[in-house]
Design a protein around this motif. Structure first.
Motif, PDB file in Angstrom:
ATOM      1  N   THR A  46      87.945  -6.886  39.214  1.00  0.00           N
ATOM      2  CA  THR A  46      88.364  -7.662  40.218  1.00  0.00           C
ATOM      3  C   THR A  46      89.988  -7.827  39.291  1.00  0.00           C
ATOM      4  O   THR A  46      90.243  -8.129  38.628  1.00  0.00           O
ATOM      5  CB  THR A  46      87.554  -8.646  40.496  1.00  0.00           C
ATOM      6  N   ASN A  47      90.595  -8.055  40.729  1.00  0.00           N
ATOM      7  CA  ASN A  47      91.449  -9.430  40.768  1.00  0.00           C
ATOM      8  C   ASN A  47      91.820 -10.172  39.751  1.00  0.00           C
ATOM      9  O   ASN A  47      92.194  -9.985  38.596  1.00  0.00           O
ATOM     10  CB  ASN A  47      92.390  -9.873  41.754  1.00  0.00           C
ATOM     11  N   THR A  48      90.739 -11.461  39.895  1.00  0.00           N
ATOM     12  CA  THR A  48      90.124 -12.362  38.567  1.00  0.00           C
ATOM     13  C   THR A  48      90.292 -11.121  36.951  1.00  0.00           C
ATOM     14  O   THR A  48      90.387 -12.397  36.389  1.00  0.00           O
ATOM     15  CB  THR A  48      89.351 -13.094  39.804  1.00  0.00           C
ATOM     16  N   TYR A 334      87.432  -2.668  50.326  1.00  0.00           N
ATOM     17  CA  TYR A 334      88.141  -3.836  49.627  1.00  0.00           C
ATOM     18  C   TYR A 334      88.092  -5.244  51.364  1.00  0.00           C
ATOM     19  O   TYR A 334      87.584  -4.025  52.169  1.00  0.00           O
ATOM     20  CB  TYR A 334      89.648  -3.763  49.485  1.00  0.00           C
ATOM     21  N   GLN A 337      91.605  -8.894  52.317  1.00  0.00           N
ATOM     22  CA  GLN A 337      92.711  -9.473  51.046  1.00  0.00           C
ATOM     23  C   GLN A 337      92.885  -8.319  49.762  1.00  0.00           C
ATOM     24  O   GLN A 337      93.158  -8.895  48.418  1.00  0.00           O
ATOM     25  CB  GLN A 337      92.859 -10.619  51.392  1.00  0.00           C
ATOM     26  N   ARG A 339      90.526  -7.835  48.028  1.00  0.00           N
ATOM     27  CA  ARG A 339      89.137  -8.245  47.160  1.00  0.00           C
ATOM     28  C   ARG A 339      88.438  -6.981  47.157  1.00  0.00           C
ATOM     29  O   ARG A 339      87.229  -6.508  48.253  1.00  0.00           O
ATOM     30  CB  ARG A 339      89.150  -9.683  47.309  1.00  0.00           C
ATOM     31  N   ASP A 505      93.152 -14.911  44.660  1.00  0.00           N
ATOM     32  CA  ASP A 505      92.469 -13.948  45.489  1.00  0.00           C
ATOM     33  C   ASP A 505      91.638 -15.568  46.036  1.00  0.00           C
ATOM     34  O   ASP A 505      90.966 -15.623  47.789  1.00  0.00           O
ATOM     35  CB  ASP A 505      91.180 -13.296  44.903  1.00  0.00           C
TER      36      ASP A 505
END
Length: 545
Positions: A46-48, A334, A337, A339, A505
């Protein structure tokens, strides 16, 4: 490079060595986050998750110069350390071509350790060569030229990575990074005879802390503190890696503070000035290093990368653009946004159009079952170094003009204005978010070009000047160690950049994310301007500008 007679003969070799070293590093780091997130060829993070690992990686890359600079200062010498570090980094890049998490962590470790030996010592070697009366007045100019070499490598590498990924795949891009690093080592060794006067090990004095004591009182406690931070139940700073890193930094910060208290009276004020600058620039790096996280995510998901007509033909012809079919198929799921959606760690899929088209205006969508030509996301990593290449000659000429007039600002003043320009650059992205309706429509790439342009002015005023002021103010026997201190502050800022990017996010309105960055940079600006008279006074006491 036309005025090489006014500079040490080693400068061209150091310039091209650093250029190729940075080619390898920035090629690798420019695709690192995208690789971690890639579902098919990477690790589907994930982005995080990807931002957290990215921040930890670049933080450790700049933390190890603390030790590498010390070992070169006292034992190994600069030349030997630079060659050994370069070879480790090259091997690390090549091993990233092997797709497995254990191998990824091993390759990251090689890069982290290798950079510790390479990065601080090539900068210190350059500073030492400019320490003679013949070249001392041109030290700032020398560092600017050297810094331009960094950005030439950083600029060209992303065109290689984009094309290599499209033609052959991700693993060959990492191999190309390794080849670039090995070229840098070969060029450095070719100029070996010109480094002798700068490669001088510093004899220990009674004020110096023995290496064994550093291991027992600084490094070992850092390791224990990091382990404790990792093992603490729950998370104080959002993740185990954040907790471990911040806890591990405490003994290192203590060590640099102890340098002040152990220093001779004449050295106390210069060391205090450097520590104050280190503290302020942490916030600069916390925002600047989001070029590989938040701004890369913005470029990938929120920037209009669609090419048409002759531009599409040309960019596709040189393999810098990919084809994306506008048709429904089984694709990664997704949300609006961007995610990635998972269940029990498994990536979810849906029958839909590719995610790129989620926020394309209806009137700009391609025809059904046709291909859209999208320029490659890693190319945005060349915007900042491109600006540096364009602006560096102008900055050098501007300050040379002021120097002739006797009006050149002091190095601390340049750093203060560098922070101010950096803060203003964030406002460009705030405007981009509002113009794009909080990312509901693709934004023009000109917003990224604009924000990078403004922050590049800040970078040119701050980063090479930072290296210069360390070289100018540091007591001779601990120059490399204090250069390591600059990289420690960079390391902490890098980790903070990853921590901030993990919040991406969580911000439903992305402008709020950028407002936080603006506030942090304005805080750093205020700190340096508040200390400016004191810093300038210390510079004058040392007979420096």
């Amino acid at each position: 490079m036309s005025n090489t007679a006014k500079h040490p003969k080693a400068l061209p070799y150091l310039f091209f060595s650093e250029m190729w070293e940075r080619f390898g590093y920035y090629l690798m780091i420019g695709i690192f986050l995208l690789y971690l997130k890639n579902v098919e060829h990477g690790f589907a993070m994930t982005n995080t998750e990807a931002s957290d690992l990215y921040g930890t990686f670049i933080a450790l890359v700049f933390l190890t110069p603390f030790l590498g600079g010390l070992l070169a200062d006292r034992y190994f010498g600069y030349r030997r350390s630079i060659v050994a570090g370069g070879l480790m980094m090259g091997a690390g890049y090549c091993l990233m071509a092997v797709h497995s998490l254990p191998m990824l962590y091993l390759s990251m470790t090689l890069v982290i350790v290798g950079n510790g030996f390479f990065k601080p010592n090539i900068s210190t070697l350059l500073g030492n060569l400019y320490s003679t009366p013949e070249f001392q007045k041109r030290k700032d100019e020398g560092y600017n030229i050297f810094y331009m070499g960094i950005n030439v490598g950083a600029f060209i590498c992303n065109f290689f990575s984009a094309a290599i990924i499209i033609i052959w795949g991700w693993k060959y891009a990492f191999v190309a990074a390794g080849i670039g690093m090995f070229l840098g080592v070969i060029i450095f060794m070719a100029g070996n005879r010109h480094y002798t006067s700068g490669d001088v090990r510093k004899p220990m004095t009674r004020e110096d802390m023995p290496f064994s004591r550093i291991v027992l009182t600084i490094l070992f406690p850092s390791l224990i503190a990091g382990i404790l931070g990792w093992m603490i139940p729950g998370n104080i700073f959002q993740s185990d890696s954040n907790d471990a890193f911040i806890f591990a930094c405490i003994p290192v910060i203590y060590f640099y503070s102890s340098l002040y208290f152990r220093a001779e009276k004449a050295d106390k004020r210069p060391i205090a000035a450097l520590l104050a600058i280190f503290a302020a620039v942490v916030l600069f790096w916390a925002v600047f290093k989001q070029n590989g996280t938040a701004l890369t995510i913005w470029a990938d998901n929120y920037t209009n990368r669609h090419l048409t007509g002759e531009a599409a033909e040309i960019i596709s012809g040189v393999k810098l653009a990919e084809k994306k079919a506008y048709k429904k198929d089984s694709v990664v799921l997704y949300d609006n946004q961007f995610r990635i959606q998972k269940k029990d760690g498994v990536v979810l899929k849906e029958y839909n159009y590719p995610s790129y088209f989620k926020n394309v205006r209806p009137d700009e969508l391609p025809a059904e079952n046709t291909d859209a030509t999208l320029w490659s996301t890693p190319l945005t990593q060349s915007i900042n170094p491109g600006w540096v290449i364009l602006l560096t000659p102008a900055v050098i000429a501007f300050f040379a003009f002021l120097r002739r007039k006797g009006k050149e600002p002091s190095t601390p003043t340049k750093i203060a204005f560098g922070l101010l320009f950096s803060a203003l650059s964030v406002l460009v992205m705030v405007a981009a978010v509002h113009v794009s309706g909080n990312g509901t429509e693709k934004a023009s790439v000109w917003w990224l070009i604009g924000t990078y342009g403004v922050i590049t002015i800040g970078e040119l005023l701050l980063s090479p000047m930072g290296l210069s002021v360390v070289s100018k103010l540091s007591p001779v026997r601990i120059t490399s160690l204090m250069m390591g201190g600059w990289f420690v502050s960079t390391s902490i800022g890098n980790k903070l950049s990853g921590l901030l990017a993990t919040l991406w996010d969580g911000y439903e309105h992305k402008a709020n994310f950028f407002w936080v960055n603006f506030a942090l940079l304005m805080l750093a600006t205020f700190i340096i301007f508040a200390m400016l008279r004191w810093l300038n006074r210390i510079m004058k006491e040392k007979g420096l500008n």
